[in-house]
Scaffold this motif. Structure first.
Motif: not given
Length: 202
Positions: A134, A156, A158, A194, A196
């Motif tokens: 990210d 991120t 995910e 990061a 959500h």
């Protein structure tokens, strides 16, 4: 040009102008150039002849009548200024960034250098394009021959840390080592995830 470079050059230029002005003032007075070349200094101009002094008897008496605290305060201010200048000088001499890095193999190519800012930006750009990343921050410290790379990765939600580290080592870091010709560059990687983003339910 970085903000630090702008600050350094501005302070250096200011100090140079002050020293140059004071030196010219003393030079004109000591060599009596005003009288020799028929120059008329402005009214109230200090040090216009070799017999002039910076503080006359009247000025010394006037400042001495300010109280016992006046001269200690002046001395303290001068000492503080000298200490700040010394601290700034030592900070420049012990800078933790390499500045310029060698380019090429071993030995590096003569006359070819790479700014550490350019290398850190290149690593950050290439790392930011990796899947699951990210945000990236890269900082290079140390000496040119033994620099250290510090990378802060924000993944991120995910993103997979293991896969990202493998891609980082095989991609951006490998490219940086080939560019500098230093295969054993210590690298520190810090991983963050990061949060959500809140989902809006209608």
């Amino acid at each position: 040009m970085t903000p630090r470079s702008v600050c350094n050059r501005s302070l250096l230029a200011l100090a140079g102008l002050v020293l140059l002005g004071g030196g010219l003032l003393i030079l004109f007075s000591g060599l009596d150039l005003y009288r020799r070349h028929d120059l008329v200094p402005p009214d109230g101009w200090p040090l216009t002849s070799p017999d002039d002094v910076l503080l006359g008897s009247a000025d010394r008496a006037r400042w001495s009548s300010q109280g016992w605290w006046w001269w200690p305060a002046v001395i303290a201010a001068l000492v503080l200024t000298a200490l700040l200048a010394l601290w700034r000088l030592l900070a420049q001499l012990s800078r933790r960034r390499p500045g310029s890095l060698p380019v090429g193999g071993t030995p590096p190519q003569k006359g070819v250098e790479l700014r550490e800012r350019a290398l850190s930006d290149a690593i950050a750009t290439e790392t930011g394009a990796l899947p699951g990343v990210d945000h990236t921050t890269v900082r290079i410290t140390g000496r040119p021959a033994r620099h250290r790379t510090r990378i802060t990765l924000t993944l991120t939600p995910e993103g997979a840390p293991g896969a990202t580290l493998d891609a980082l080592c095989e991609g951006p870091l490998c490219t940086a080592r080939r560019a500098t010709g230093l295969p054993d560059t210590p690298t520190e990687v810090r991983l963050h995830v990061a949060r959500h983003k809140p989902h809006r339910v209608e």
